[in-house]
Design a protein around this motif. Sequence first.
Motif: not given
Length: 247
Positions: A178-196
């Motif tokens: 997050x501090x490095x600004x690697x927000x796309x990585x967080x977003x894609x990891x979040x998507x992978x773990x999304x319910x439904x």
Amino acid sequence: MQIGQKIIRLDTVNSTNNYTANLVKEGKIVHGTVILADEQTAGRGQRGAIWLSNAGENMLFSVFLSPDNLSVKNQVALTHFTSLCLVEILRKIGISASIKWPNDIYVSDKKIAGILIENTISGDRIANSIIGIGLNVNQMNFENVSATSIQSEKSEFVSIESLLFMLLFEMNLLWEHLEKGDLELLRSKYLEKMYLLNQQATFEDQEGVFVGKITGISEAGLLKIEKEIGVKMYDLKEIKFISQNAF
Ligand code: BTN
């Protein structure tokens, strides 16, 4: 300072988020401080709801974070960060948790953890964030039948302290992104773990009840649902999830 380097442990408090906010007001808190309580007398949930938890049975804490350079338009990264950390540790202990948009943590159709993020904005930046987490650990009975806990899932007692340390470890890892600004990585990891994600389910929007499919989230964190007429984007108040199985 590392997240969790300083931990304030309380027996009882109204809400760990309130307690943290008071420390912020008094200027008595530094980045990474964790406020952990056995019991809350006025635990707060999202949208003004109350968060109930039996004393001593669950993980109830807030962490105070001051991002170096997070703009308001990217504030959803804090939701991604927190949800991911929780799902990662639950999966590590063998619980197949997923993220129910925007930030509820579910095990199949039961909620195991909730997140309450309260940001302070300065200009176009997030000056600091109080991230409150309630994770059901050893509580076995819930008034709300659609809740679960780690002990209910694993049929064994789990130490709140050891889970907290796992979570803090995960937070320190992902905070660097997050501090490095690697927000796309967080977003894609979040998507992978999304319910439904990509499964048909029943929803309700202002036009009525419909069967649709979550296809992802927008850059600002809005929920994308494929309806008959095409893909629509929703904010939290605009959409209600009705059931997992489309009728
Ligand atoms: C929700 O899902 O509604 C959010 C629940 C957040 C609960 C946690 S428990 C620790 C912290 N202190 C609070 O008062 N709320 C959060």
